[in-house]
Design a protein around this motif. Structure first.
Motif, mmCIF file in Angstrom:
data_model
loop_
_atom_site.group_PDB
_atom_site.id
_atom_site.type_symbol
_atom_site.label_atom_id
_atom_site.label_comp_id
_atom_site.label_asym_id
_atom_site.label_seq_id
_atom_site.Cartn_x
_atom_site.Cartn_y
_atom_site.Cartn_z
ATOM 1 N N ILE A 46 0.717 -1.562 0.150
ATOM 2 C CA ILE A 46 -0.143 0.346 -0.169
ATOM 3 C C ILE A 46 1.016 1.895 0.120
ATOM 4 C CG2 ILE A 46 -1.789 0.806 1.800
ATOM 5 C CD1 ILE A 46 -2.787 -1.183 2.602
ATOM 6 N N ALA A 57 -1.490 5.762 6.970
ATOM 7 C CA ALA A 57 -0.562 4.902 7.832
ATOM 8 C C ALA A 57 -0.787 4.032 9.327
ATOM 9 C CB ALA A 57 0.786 5.450 6.772
ATOM 10 N N LEU A 60 -3.635 1.943 9.154
ATOM 11 C CA LEU A 60 -3.090 0.680 8.692
ATOM 12 C C LEU A 60 -1.847 -0.524 9.614
ATOM 13 C CD1 LEU A 60 -3.074 2.177 5.162
ATOM 14 C CD2 LEU A 60 -4.963 -0.091 5.940
ATOM 15 N N TRP A 65 -1.153 -4.344 9.641
ATOM 16 C CA TRP A 65 -1.165 -3.952 7.381
ATOM 17 C C TRP A 65 0.461 -4.148 7.346
ATOM 18 C CZ3 TRP A 65 -3.935 -5.091 3.342
ATOM 19 C CH2 TRP A 65 -5.612 -5.572 3.986
ATOM 20 N N VAL A 68 3.095 -0.739 4.214
ATOM 21 C CA VAL A 68 2.605 0.464 3.629
ATOM 22 C C VAL A 68 3.817 0.819 3.820
ATOM 23 C CG1 VAL A 68 1.280 2.675 5.303
ATOM 24 C CG2 VAL A 68 0.690 -0.215 5.510
#
Length: 198
Positions: A46, A57, A60, A65, A68
């Motif tokens: 991402i 960010a 996430l 995640w 990123v």
């Protein structure tokens, strides 16, 4: 590619003088809602270009995640993210010109970057997003619906017809509608877009 006066020094000066009105201080609701329906964290790459202080960010990363990446011309907003989220991978903080980025991503998140660009760079933005996305990857986020600002400096607005003309050569439009959950200062002035790279 056309030259722009809105270079790294320009943005560094705006941060240094507190001229950062675009900074909402948190992730905005349209993107939080979108991220919530992505499913469990996985290895999707991402990219958040022109990320500013990168609350998206942060959200996430804290949701788990692992891939990123944030990019910004100016150092200050990337340093702000590092201070807030010490565990964010330093290698994923890219102080760079968006148009010089390389790599392949599954998702590009648009949040007040497009409107900060000199309008002459918009065709190059569309091409670059397509170049950075894998086939079938998505460009998702918010675009201003109509004029904003005084017109001689960022932010710059735009029209639905302009956006379609710029982006249709590279993307299929999955969603292109007024955002129903914008933050108060932007209510009625944003489009939520979800585009799939052709």
């Amino acid at each position: 590619m056309p030259e722009s006066n809105f270079d790294a020094a320009y943005w560094a000066a705006r941060y240094a003088t507190g001229q950062d009105q675009w900074d909402a201080g948190r992730i905005t609701e349209p993107l939080r809602a979108y991220f919530a329906q992505l499913g469990p964290p996985d290895a999707r790459r991402i990219l958040i270009p022109g990320a500013g202080r990168a609350y998206e960010a942060e959200y996430l990363h804290q949701a788990g995640w692992p891939q990123v990446f944030v990019a910004d011309f100016a150092a200050e907003p990337l340093q702000a993210l590092q201070r807030r989220v010490p565990g964010f991978p330093a290698a994923h903080l890219l102080q760079a010109d968006f148009f010089a980025l390389t790599g392949e991503f599954d998702l590009i998140v648009e949040q007040t970057f497009f409107c900060a660009l000199d309008p002459a760079l918009r065709p190059a933005y569309a091409r670059k997003c397509a170049e950075l996305l894998r086939p079938g990857g998505k460009l998702v986020g918010l675009l201003f619906d109509g004029p904003v600002g005084p017109g001689d400096g960022p932010p710059f607005g735009g029209t639905r017809a302009e956006y379609r003309q710029l982006l249709t050569p590279y993307f299929d439009f999955l969603h292109f509608e007024p955002a129903h959950n914008s933050i108060k200062p932007r209510q009625g002035r944003e489009l939520f877009v979800s585009l799939r790279r052709k």
